[in-house]
Design a protein around this motif. Structure first.
Motif, PDB file in Angstrom:
ATOM      1  N   ARG A   1     -21.491  47.464  99.790  1.00  0.00           N
ATOM      2  CA  ARG A   1     -22.899  47.236  99.476  1.00  0.00           C
ATOM      3  C   ARG A   1     -23.125  45.792  99.033  1.00  0.00           C
ATOM      4  NH1 ARG A   1     -24.810  51.084  95.180  1.00  0.00           N
ATOM      5  NH2 ARG A   1     -24.041  49.386  93.912  1.00  0.00           N
ATOM      6  N   ASP A   2     -22.195  45.271  98.211  1.00  0.00           N
ATOM      7  CA  ASP A   2     -22.321  43.875  97.790  1.00  0.00           C
ATOM      8  C   ASP A   2     -22.276  42.942  98.998  1.00  0.00           C
ATOM      9  OD1 ASP A   2     -22.531  44.689  95.267  1.00  0.00           O
ATOM     10  OD2 ASP A   2     -20.488  44.178  94.641  1.00  0.00           O
ATOM     11  N   ALA A   3     -21.347  43.241  99.929  1.00  0.00           N
ATOM     12  CA  ALA A   3     -21.242  42.396 101.119  1.00  0.00           C
ATOM     13  C   ALA A   3     -22.533  42.441 101.925  1.00  0.00           C
ATOM     14  CB  ALA A   3     -20.059  42.858 101.966  1.00  0.00           C
ATOM     15  N   GLN A   4     -23.121  43.629 102.064  1.00  0.00           N
ATOM     16  CA  GLN A   4     -24.380  43.736 102.824  1.00  0.00           C
ATOM     17  C   GLN A   4     -25.490  42.949 102.130  1.00  0.00           C
ATOM     18  OE1 GLN A   4     -24.469  45.060 105.679  1.00  0.00           O
ATOM     19  NE2 GLN A   4     -23.211  46.903 105.833  1.00  0.00           N
ATOM     20  N   ARG A   5     -25.506  43.000 100.793  1.00  0.00           N
ATOM     21  CA  ARG A   5     -26.554  42.273 100.061  1.00  0.00           C
ATOM     22  C   ARG A   5     -26.379  40.775 100.229  1.00  0.00           C
ATOM     23  NH1 ARG A   5     -26.551  45.294  94.380  1.00  0.00           N
ATOM     24  NH2 ARG A   5     -27.772  47.113  94.928  1.00  0.00           N
ATOM     25  N   LEU A   6     -25.126  40.312 100.213  1.00  0.00           N
ATOM     26  CA  LEU A   6     -24.882  38.876 100.355  1.00  0.00           C
ATOM     27  C   LEU A   6     -25.362  38.383 101.713  1.00  0.00           C
ATOM     28  CD1 LEU A   6     -21.385  38.442  98.736  1.00  0.00           C
ATOM     29  CD2 LEU A   6     -23.552  37.514  97.963  1.00  0.00           C
ATOM     30  N   ARG A   7     -25.363  39.284 102.716  1.00  0.00           N
ATOM     31  CA  ARG A   7     -25.875  38.894 104.021  1.00  0.00           C
ATOM     32  C   ARG A   7     -27.380  39.027 104.088  1.00  0.00           C
ATOM     33  NH1 ARG A   7     -21.341  42.280 106.134  1.00  0.00           N
ATOM     34  NH2 ARG A   7     -19.607  40.811 106.231  1.00  0.00           N
ATOM     35  N   GLY A   8     -27.986  39.396 102.996  1.00  0.00           N
ATOM     36  CA  GLY A   8     -29.444  39.474 102.954  1.00  0.00           C
ATOM     37  C   GLY A   8     -30.003  40.727 103.596  1.00  0.00           C
ATOM     38  N   ARG A   9     -29.150  41.768 103.754  1.00  0.00           N
ATOM     39  CA  ARG A   9     -29.667  42.990 104.354  1.00  0.00           C
ATOM     40  C   ARG A   9     -30.103  43.944 103.263  1.00  0.00           C
ATOM     41  NH1 ARG A   9     -24.897  43.854 108.723  1.00  0.00           N
ATOM     42  NH2 ARG A   9     -25.498  42.163 110.094  1.00  0.00           N
ATOM     43  N   SER A  10     -31.111  44.697 103.579  1.00  0.00           N
ATOM     44  CA  SER A  10     -31.608  45.645 102.583  1.00  0.00           C
ATOM     45  C   SER A  10     -30.600  46.789 102.446  1.00  0.00           C
ATOM     46  CB  SER A  10     -32.963  46.187 103.031  1.00  0.00           C
ATOM     47  OG  SER A  10     -32.952  47.582 103.039  1.00  0.00           O
TER      48      SER A  10
ATOM     49  N   LEU B   1     -27.914  53.285 105.109  1.00  0.00           N
ATOM     50  CA  LEU B   1     -26.922  54.286 104.732  1.00  0.00           C
ATOM     51  C   LEU B   1     -25.821  54.340 105.776  1.00  0.00           C
ATOM     52  CD1 LEU B   1     -26.549  56.400 102.479  1.00  0.00           C
ATOM     53  CD2 LEU B   1     -27.405  58.083 104.074  1.00  0.00           C
ATOM     54  N   ARG B   2     -26.237  54.276 107.047  1.00  0.00           N
ATOM     55  CA  ARG B   2     -25.239  54.316 108.105  1.00  0.00           C
ATOM     56  C   ARG B   2     -24.397  53.039 108.097  1.00  0.00           C
ATOM     57  NH1 ARG B   2     -26.270  55.848 114.390  1.00  0.00           N
ATOM     58  NH2 ARG B   2     -24.317  54.992 115.109  1.00  0.00           N
ATOM     59  N   ARG B   3     -25.063  51.871 107.823  1.00  0.00           N
ATOM     60  CA  ARG B   3     -24.299  50.631 107.719  1.00  0.00           C
ATOM     61  C   ARG B   3     -23.302  50.704 106.567  1.00  0.00           C
ATOM     62  NH1 ARG B   3     -28.947  47.340 108.954  1.00  0.00           N
ATOM     63  NH2 ARG B   3     -29.330  47.098 106.746  1.00  0.00           N
ATOM     64  N   LEU B   4     -23.619  51.512 105.570  1.00  0.00           N
ATOM     65  CA  LEU B   4     -22.733  51.655 104.413  1.00  0.00           C
ATOM     66  C   LEU B   4     -21.641  52.668 104.696  1.00  0.00           C
ATOM     67  CD1 LEU B   4     -22.540  50.759 101.424  1.00  0.00           C
ATOM     68  CD2 LEU B   4     -23.816  52.798 100.850  1.00  0.00           C
ATOM     69  N   ALA B   5     -22.024  53.770 105.356  1.00  0.00           N
ATOM     70  CA  ALA B   5     -21.076  54.882 105.499  1.00  0.00           C
ATOM     71  C   ALA B   5     -19.964  54.552 106.478  1.00  0.00           C
ATOM     72  CB  ALA B   5     -21.809  56.147 105.933  1.00  0.00           C
ATOM     73  N   MET B   6     -20.320  53.936 107.609  1.00  0.00           N
ATOM     74  CA  MET B   6     -19.289  53.737 108.617  1.00  0.00           C
ATOM     75  C   MET B   6     -18.187  52.773 108.163  1.00  0.00           C
ATOM     76  SD  MET B   6     -19.710  55.972 110.688  1.00  0.00           S
ATOM     77  CE  MET B   6     -18.268  55.575 111.653  1.00  0.00           C
ATOM     78  N   PRO B   7     -18.517  51.607 107.531  1.00  0.00           N
ATOM     79  CA  PRO B   7     -17.411  50.776 107.035  1.00  0.00           C
ATOM     80  C   PRO B   7     -16.554  51.495 106.000  1.00  0.00           C
ATOM     81  CG  PRO B   7     -19.456  49.538 107.016  1.00  0.00           C
ATOM     82  CD  PRO B   7     -19.812  50.955 107.332  1.00  0.00           C
ATOM     83  N   VAL B   8     -17.194  52.337 105.185  1.00  0.00           N
ATOM     84  CA  VAL B   8     -16.408  53.049 104.177  1.00  0.00           C
ATOM     85  C   VAL B   8     -15.447  54.015 104.857  1.00  0.00           C
ATOM     86  CG1 VAL B   8     -16.529  54.712 102.304  1.00  0.00           C
ATOM     87  CG2 VAL B   8     -18.088  52.795 102.340  1.00  0.00           C
ATOM     88  N   LEU B   9     -15.930  54.734 105.888  1.00  0.00           N
ATOM     89  CA  LEU B   9     -15.065  55.671 106.600  1.00  0.00           C
ATOM     90  C   LEU B   9     -13.944  54.926 107.319  1.00  0.00           C
ATOM     91  CD1 LEU B   9     -14.603  58.623 107.422  1.00  0.00           C
ATOM     92  CD2 LEU B   9     -15.940  58.175 109.453  1.00  0.00           C
ATOM     93  N   GLU B  10     -14.332  53.816 107.989  1.00  0.00           N
ATOM     94  CA  GLU B  10     -13.315  53.032 108.695  1.00  0.00           C
ATOM     95  C   GLU B  10     -12.281  52.500 107.716  1.00  0.00           C
ATOM     96  OE1 GLU B  10     -12.943  52.155 111.858  1.00  0.00           O
ATOM     97  OE2 GLU B  10     -14.827  52.481 112.906  1.00  0.00           O
ATOM     98  N   GLY B  11     -12.759  51.998 106.579  1.00  0.00           N
ATOM     99  CA  GLY B  11     -11.837  51.474 105.578  1.00  0.00           C
ATOM    100  C   GLY B  11     -10.912  52.553 105.064  1.00  0.00           C
ATOM    101  N   ALA B  12     -11.483  53.756 104.877  1.00  0.00           N
ATOM    102  CA  ALA B  12     -10.665  54.862 104.394  1.00  0.00           C
ATOM    103  C   ALA B  12      -9.577  55.194 105.399  1.00  0.00           C
ATOM    104  CB  ALA B  12     -11.548  56.082 104.146  1.00  0.00           C
TER     105      ALA B  12
END
Lengths: 266, 350
Positions: free
Chosen positions: B172-181, B188-199
């Motif tokens: 989420r911090d990374a997305q905010r630094l890129r200026g995305r809401s 949510l999908r932008r958040l969920a998929m990296p988390v799943l991939e990272g997991a």
């Protein structure tokens, strides 16, 4: 279509079938019991199954692990089990929303039926430890979730949209069947309800079946139906990205690649 | 340096308290359980990273209460009682009779939902206390041999959740630094998929680390013992199935029923024990189980016992009626207070 992260051999497959048979009896015994059987009159009967099921589950899980499970499968099992367990408290019993199933469906589909069985058991057990779910119903839930994962691994080959549609349909059927089976397991425990829909020991099958259907309609059809629809939608929406991610992980883990030492010393 | 308690003792203590919490919906008792865990965690926790799990589980518990209250108001409205306010209601078709959306929200309905949610949150807090106090890696050692692999998977699942939360924050911090809401379905999908991939990536790394350290390796089992295990397990399961058939069919001979079931269960259990011999693991620096462990684990079990016995005796106060002020029943409260023993023990030992 996918890899077999956990291979089922003849021995573990036989043990799994026997445990599933006994487990099916643990769910369906109120319908199977014939007039004159002594178990019908005993108030201890439901508790006997609650005591028996953990032993059977432990045997099944130990046999699958004995048949060959490597560190990669264990790690994936743990991570996906954690995702399923973390999703469970988000659901609510009010309308039966159960977000965990889509993890089991996708996991079983991509990583095979043996893995699906273990995934259902691990996710349900871990989520029960996290939520307030530890109780006499836990063995029934573990067995039900394990079946959901197992049969997801048994689905026929398909690709693309057909596959997503098939998985969504399976998710709906599995969620619906899971609800019915859990109700069937719960049914003998609920003695004090209106007598027209509660379990009558020793009555003919048709009578008890009718009463069970009435019990199910009265208590939870409103839960089962939205849960089935919700599961199908969730499976369909998450299908493509999650299947891709899982397949990529399975490929990176190289599950079925033979590993060993070369005998040639020169 | 003071020796750490056996993780099993902490889990026994926490699961005892959690069991006690599941037996009641009395908010005073539940808050007492939460306070006891908080006191013990504050007194006994270490500086390890997992010691922060308690605060996280506390927040998760709060979220659970809020979510359950909202769902209780929206889906389970129209309970009998004093109406607080009325939500716009949608009547679903009769074949969806279980779901009601909206309608008058009553104080009693909200109280039932709130008590239930508080119980769930208290259990979560107990688990959080165990997570904060017990070293998860040390728990790996205590799983019986035959279930070793599955036990490892469960432990991985139980310990992965806090890491996933950390990862969610990082993404989420990374997305905010890129200026995305960071609101809305697409976020949510932008958040969920990296988390799943990272997991999934981390699971492959974890597997490599486990492979390198010899996890998942089994001892060479003599052929005879292997066959004996298979015979015991399969024979036991067959006997269990036959025994169940004998119990369910009224015409079956009596010998096919209970005796068959019991002997089959014993055989299967023996096979389980024999199968555990395939993973003979020595223990590096085994955790001792001495008096402090007995006191800690026993205090949790006492709390559970006090609550269960009160429930079985049918005393009032464990399940207060919604709408009336709950009282504090003395026996369960005393049992929960006994679970403060680890904190007192810590005070004596320092």
């Amino acid at each position: 279509m996918g890899v077999n992260a956990v291979r089922l051999r003849v021995r573990s497959g036989t043990a799994l079938s026997l445990v599933s048979l006994a487990g099916l009896a643990a769910f369906c015994w109120p319908l199977l019991v014939t007039p004159g059987a002594r178990i019908g009159q005993s108030a201890f009967a439901p508790w006997m199954f609650v005591l028996l099921l953990p032993l059977l589950l432990a045997v099944a899980l130990a046999e699958i692990a004995e048949g060959g499970i490597d560190a990669k499968a264990i790690a994936l099992l743990g991570v996906l089990g954690a995702v399923g367990a973390a999703l469970r408290p988000l659901g609510t019993n009010v309308a039966g929303f159960e977000p965990m199933f889509f993890v089991l469906v996708h996991g079983g589909r991509v990583l095979g039926r043996g893995f699906g069985y273990l995934l259902g058991a691990v996710a349900m057990f871990a989520s029960a430890l996290i939520t307030a779910g530890v109780g006499p119903w836990l063995p029934y839930q573990i067995l039900g979730a394990a079946w959901v994962g197992f049969f997801a691994g048994c689905l026929p080959r398909a690709r693309g949209r057909t596959e997503i549609a098939m998985l969504a349909a399976y998710g709906a059927v599995a969620a619906f069947a899971y609800g019915w089976l859990q109700n069937l397991g719960l049914w003998p425990f609920v003695g004090g309800m209106a007598s027209s829909i509660s379990y009558h020991p020793g009555a003919p099958l048709a009578d008890n079946l009718g009463r069970f259907v009435a019990f199910n309609l009265a208590t939870s059809l409103g839960f089962d139906l939205p849960r089935a629809i919700f599961t199908a939608i969730l499976v369909a929406v998450t299908g493509r990205p999650v299947l891709l991610a899982l397949r990529r992980a399975a490929r990176r883990a190289a599950f079925e690649a033979p590993a060993g030492f070369d005998d040639r010393s020169d | 340096m003071r020796r750490r308690l056996h993780p099993g003792a902490w889990w026994l203590w926490a699961l005892g308290l959690a069991t006690a919490a599941t037996r009641t919906t009395n908010p005073l008792l539940l808050l007492l359980v939460g306070a006891v865990t908080g006191t013990v965690v504050a007194a006994c926790r270490s500086d390890d990273p997992w010691a922060r799990a308690y605060g996280m589980f506390l927040r998760i518990g709060l979220v659970v209460v809020v979510v359950r209250l909202v769902f209780g108001a929206v889906f389970a409205a129209q309970a009998p009682g004093t109406t607080l306010f009325t939500l716009p209601s949608v009547t679903l078709p009769s074949w969806l009779a279980g779901v009601r959306v909206g309608g008058p929200v009553t104080a009693e309905g909200l109280a039932v939902a709130g008590y239930d949610a508080l119980r769930l949150a208290t259990v979560l807090i107990c688990v959080g206390a165990a997570n904060a106090l017990a070293a998860p890696s040390r728990l790996l050692k205590s799983v019986p041999g035959a279930l070793y692999e599955v036990g490892v998977a469960v432990v991985v699942a139980m310990t992965f959740a806090p890491q996933a939360v950390t990862h969610v924050r990082q993404v989420r911090d990374a997305q905010r630094l890129r200026g995305r809401s960071d609101r809305g379905i697409r976020a949510l999908r932008r958040l969920a998929m990296p988390v799943l991939e990272g997991a999934l990536d981390r699971s492959v790394q974890l597997a490599a680390a486990m492979d390198a350290r010899g996890y998942g390796r089994t001892a060479a089992v003599p052929r005879a013992r292997r066959r004996a295990t298979a015979a015991l397990v399969l024979g036991g399961l067959l006997a269990v199935c036959a025994g169940l058939y004998g119990l369910l069919d009224g015409q079956a001979p009596a010998a096919l029923g209970a005796p068959m079931l019991v002997s089959g269960s014993v055989c299967a259990a023996a096979g389980l024990w024999l199968g555990g011999r395939r993973s003979p693991r020595t223990r590096y620096r085994p955790d001792p189980w001495a008096l402090p462990e007995w006191v800690t684990g026993g205090s949790g079990l006492l709390a559970a016992t006090a609550m269960t016995v009160t429930g079985l005796l049918g005393a009032d106060g464990l399940r207060p009626a919604p709408g009336s002020a709950p009282g504090l029943p003395p026996l369960p409260a005393a049992g929960v207070l006994i679970a403060l023993a680890p904190a007192l023990l810590r005070g004596i030992r320092t």
